[in-house]
Design a protein around this motif. Sequence first.
Motif, PDB file in Angstrom:
ATOM      1  N   ASP A   1       3.699 -27.751  11.302  1.00 25.19           N
ATOM      2  CA  ASP A   1       4.310 -28.982  11.790  1.00 25.19           C
ATOM      3  C   ASP A   1       5.289 -28.728  12.938  1.00 25.19           C
ATOM      4  O   ASP A   1       5.243 -29.381  13.971  1.00 25.19           O
ATOM      5  N   HIS A   2       6.194 -27.759  12.773  1.00 25.25           N
ATOM      6  CA  HIS A   2       7.280 -27.573  13.738  1.00 25.25           C
ATOM      7  C   HIS A   2       7.020 -26.521  14.813  1.00 25.25           C
ATOM      8  O   HIS A   2       7.646 -26.560  15.868  1.00 25.25           O
ATOM      9  N   CYS A   3       6.199 -25.563  14.547  1.00 25.63           N
ATOM     10  CA  CYS A   3       6.073 -24.411  15.453  1.00 25.63           C
ATOM     11  C   CYS A   3       4.729 -24.361  16.168  1.00 25.63           C
ATOM     12  O   CYS A   3       4.640 -23.945  17.324  1.00 25.63           O
TER      13      CYS A   3
ATOM     14  N   PRO B   1       9.164 -18.878  30.388  1.00 17.34           N
ATOM     15  CA  PRO B   1       8.121 -17.973  29.881  1.00 17.34           C
ATOM     16  C   PRO B   1       7.296 -18.627  28.779  1.00 17.34           C
ATOM     17  O   PRO B   1       7.786 -19.523  28.084  1.00 17.34           O
ATOM     18  N   LYS B   2       6.067 -18.169  28.635  1.00 16.43           N
ATOM     19  CA  LYS B   2       5.174 -18.695  27.603  1.00 16.43           C
ATOM     20  C   LYS B   2       5.559 -18.136  26.239  1.00 16.43           C
ATOM     21  O   LYS B   2       6.150 -17.056  26.163  1.00 16.43           O
ATOM     22  N   PRO B   3       5.189 -18.852  25.168  1.00 13.35           N
ATOM     23  CA  PRO B   3       5.411 -18.273  23.833  1.00 13.35           C
ATOM     24  C   PRO B   3       4.567 -16.996  23.690  1.00 13.35           C
ATOM     25  O   PRO B   3       3.385 -17.020  24.029  1.00 13.35           O
ATOM     26  N   PRO B   4       5.170 -15.905  23.238  1.00  9.56           N
ATOM     27  CA  PRO B   4       4.388 -14.671  23.091  1.00  9.56           C
ATOM     28  C   PRO B   4       3.457 -14.777  21.886  1.00  9.56           C
ATOM     29  O   PRO B   4       3.628 -15.655  21.035  1.00  9.56           O
ATOM     30  N   ASP B   5       2.475 -13.888  21.808  1.00 12.60           N
ATOM     31  CA  ASP B   5       1.612 -13.810  20.627  1.00 12.60           C
ATOM     32  C   ASP B   5       2.438 -13.205  19.498  1.00 12.60           C
ATOM     33  O   ASP B   5       2.766 -12.010  19.521  1.00 12.60           O
ATOM     34  N   LEU B   6       2.804 -14.046  18.525  1.00 14.27           N
ATOM     35  CA  LEU B   6       3.735 -13.610  17.469  1.00 14.27           C
ATOM     36  C   LEU B   6       3.130 -12.555  16.544  1.00 14.27           C
ATOM     37  O   LEU B   6       3.836 -11.951  15.742  1.00 14.27           O
ATOM     38  N   ARG B   7       1.804 -12.337  16.663  1.00 13.53           N
ATOM     39  CA  ARG B   7       1.146 -11.355  15.786  1.00 13.53           C
ATOM     40  C   ARG B   7       1.328  -9.928  16.302  1.00 13.53           C
ATOM     41  O   ARG B   7       1.112  -8.973  15.571  1.00 13.53           O
ATOM     42  N   LEU B   8       1.699  -9.810  17.584  1.00 15.72           N
ATOM     43  CA  LEU B   8       1.729  -8.482  18.209  1.00 15.72           C
ATOM     44  C   LEU B   8       3.035  -7.745  17.921  1.00 15.72           C
ATOM     45  O   LEU B   8       4.036  -8.334  17.518  1.00 15.72           O
TER      46      LEU B   8
ATOM     47  N   ILE C   1      15.127 -18.274  15.219  1.00 15.80           N
ATOM     48  CA  ILE C   1      14.701 -19.591  14.737  1.00 15.80           C
ATOM     49  C   ILE C   1      15.904 -20.546  14.676  1.00 15.80           C
ATOM     50  O   ILE C   1      15.823 -21.708  15.052  1.00 15.80           O
ATOM     51  N   GLY C   2      17.038 -20.049  14.236  1.00 15.21           N
ATOM     52  CA  GLY C   2      18.216 -20.904  14.093  1.00 15.21           C
ATOM     53  C   GLY C   2      18.943 -21.201  15.395  1.00 15.21           C
ATOM     54  O   GLY C   2      19.594 -22.242  15.523  1.00 15.21           O
ATOM     55  N   ASN C   3      18.829 -20.281  16.355  1.00 16.64           N
ATOM     56  CA  ASN C   3      19.601 -20.435  17.589  1.00 16.64           C
ATOM     57  C   ASN C   3      18.763 -20.724  18.824  1.00 16.64           C
ATOM     58  O   ASN C   3      19.291 -21.152  19.850  1.00 16.64           O
ATOM     59  N   GLY C   4      17.466 -20.469  18.728  1.00 22.67           N
ATOM     60  CA  GLY C   4      16.619 -20.649  19.900  1.00 22.67           C
ATOM     61  C   GLY C   4      16.827 -19.533  20.912  1.00 22.67           C
ATOM     62  O   GLY C   4      17.598 -18.593  20.671  1.00 22.67           O
ATOM     63  N   ILE C   5      16.122 -19.619  22.015  1.00 21.52           N
ATOM     64  CA  ILE C   5      16.288 -18.645  23.104  1.00 21.52           C
ATOM     65  C   ILE C   5      16.671 -19.441  24.339  1.00 21.52           C
ATOM     66  O   ILE C   5      15.872 -20.219  24.872  1.00 21.52           O
ATOM     67  N   ARG C   6      17.890 -19.272  24.727  1.00 23.12           N
ATOM     68  CA  ARG C   6      18.468 -20.087  25.781  1.00 23.12           C
ATOM     69  C   ARG C   6      17.656 -20.025  27.085  1.00 23.12           C
ATOM     70  O   ARG C   6      17.141 -18.965  27.441  1.00 23.12           O
ATOM     71  N   PHE C   7      17.568 -21.138  27.749  1.00 25.66           N
ATOM     72  CA  PHE C   7      16.843 -21.290  29.023  1.00 25.66           C
ATOM     73  C   PHE C   7      15.339 -21.073  28.888  1.00 25.66           C
ATOM     74  O   PHE C   7      14.660 -20.784  29.873  1.00 25.66           O
TER      75      PHE C   7
ATOM     76  N   PRO D   1      13.321 -23.831  20.995  1.00 23.44           N
ATOM     77  CA  PRO D   1      14.491 -24.566  20.534  1.00 23.44           C
ATOM     78  C   PRO D   1      15.185 -23.866  19.368  1.00 23.44           C
ATOM     79  O   PRO D   1      14.555 -23.097  18.649  1.00 23.44           O
ATOM     80  N   GLY D   2      16.462 -24.128  19.193  1.00 18.31           N
ATOM     81  CA  GLY D   2      17.163 -23.678  18.001  1.00 18.31           C
ATOM     82  C   GLY D   2      16.977 -24.741  16.929  1.00 18.31           C
ATOM     83  O   GLY D   2      17.213 -25.915  17.192  1.00 18.31           O
ATOM     84  N   PHE D   3      16.540 -24.326  15.751  1.00 14.67           N
ATOM     85  CA  PHE D   3      16.315 -25.295  14.681  1.00 14.67           C
ATOM     86  C   PHE D   3      17.584 -25.393  13.843  1.00 14.67           C
ATOM     87  O   PHE D   3      17.845 -24.569  12.984  1.00 14.67           O
ATOM     88  N   VAL D   4      18.370 -26.417  14.139  1.00 12.13           N
ATOM     89  CA  VAL D   4      19.692 -26.595  13.534  1.00 12.13           C
ATOM     90  C   VAL D   4      19.581 -27.540  12.340  1.00 12.13           C
ATOM     91  O   VAL D   4      18.569 -28.217  12.175  1.00 12.13           O
ATOM     92  N   PRO D   5      20.623 -27.592  11.467  1.00 10.36           N
ATOM     93  CA  PRO D   5      20.580 -28.521  10.339  1.00 10.36           C
ATOM     94  C   PRO D   5      20.237 -29.930  10.832  1.00 10.36           C
ATOM     95  O   PRO D   5      20.668 -30.283  11.929  1.00 10.36           O
TER      96      PRO D   5
END
Length: 108
Positions: free
Chosen positions: A6-8, A28-35, A50-56, A60-64
């Motif tokens: 749903d979210h990712c 930048p593109k999302p990297p292949d998370l399996r590698l 996941i909680g803070n995101g990657i700035r610029f 996104p940072g997934f906050v409460p």
Amino acid sequence: MAHFADHCAPCHGNDGNGDTLYGRGLYPKPPDLRLAETQKLSDGELYWIIGNGIRFTGMPGFVPPHRPQDDWKLVLFIRHLPQLTMEERVEMERDNPKSLREHEKDYR
Ligand code: HEC
């Protein structure tokens, strides 16, 4: 698995390969998370991202109300991605945001 779908998955894809409609449009593109580049990160580093995101970037940072215990489950799921089965992938499609699924059908 359902949460990731749903979210990712709109950016990362159900299997984590990053080759999605949104992912292709990001720089930048999302990297292949399996590698290894992702898998060699520690559990704590994945959790932090996941909680803070990657700035610029598009990440996104997934906050409460996104809950910390959910972020740890997502860390476990990222560890599972390299072994994801075809059955699991198909199951995830049920939890993908509907509009995205329809978009992908329209634009493929
Ligand atoms: C709007 C698009 C988008 C969404 C939604 C998104 N991500 Fe990302 N994510 C990215 C991008 C783009 C990067 C790469 C950023 C970079 O290159 O520094 C990234 C990077 C990451 C990384 C770091 C990988 C590495 O090797 O450095 C992790 C872990 C991650 N995302 C997990 C998640 C999880 C878990 C979710 C859902 C809760 C999620 N992402 C949702 C776009 C997204």
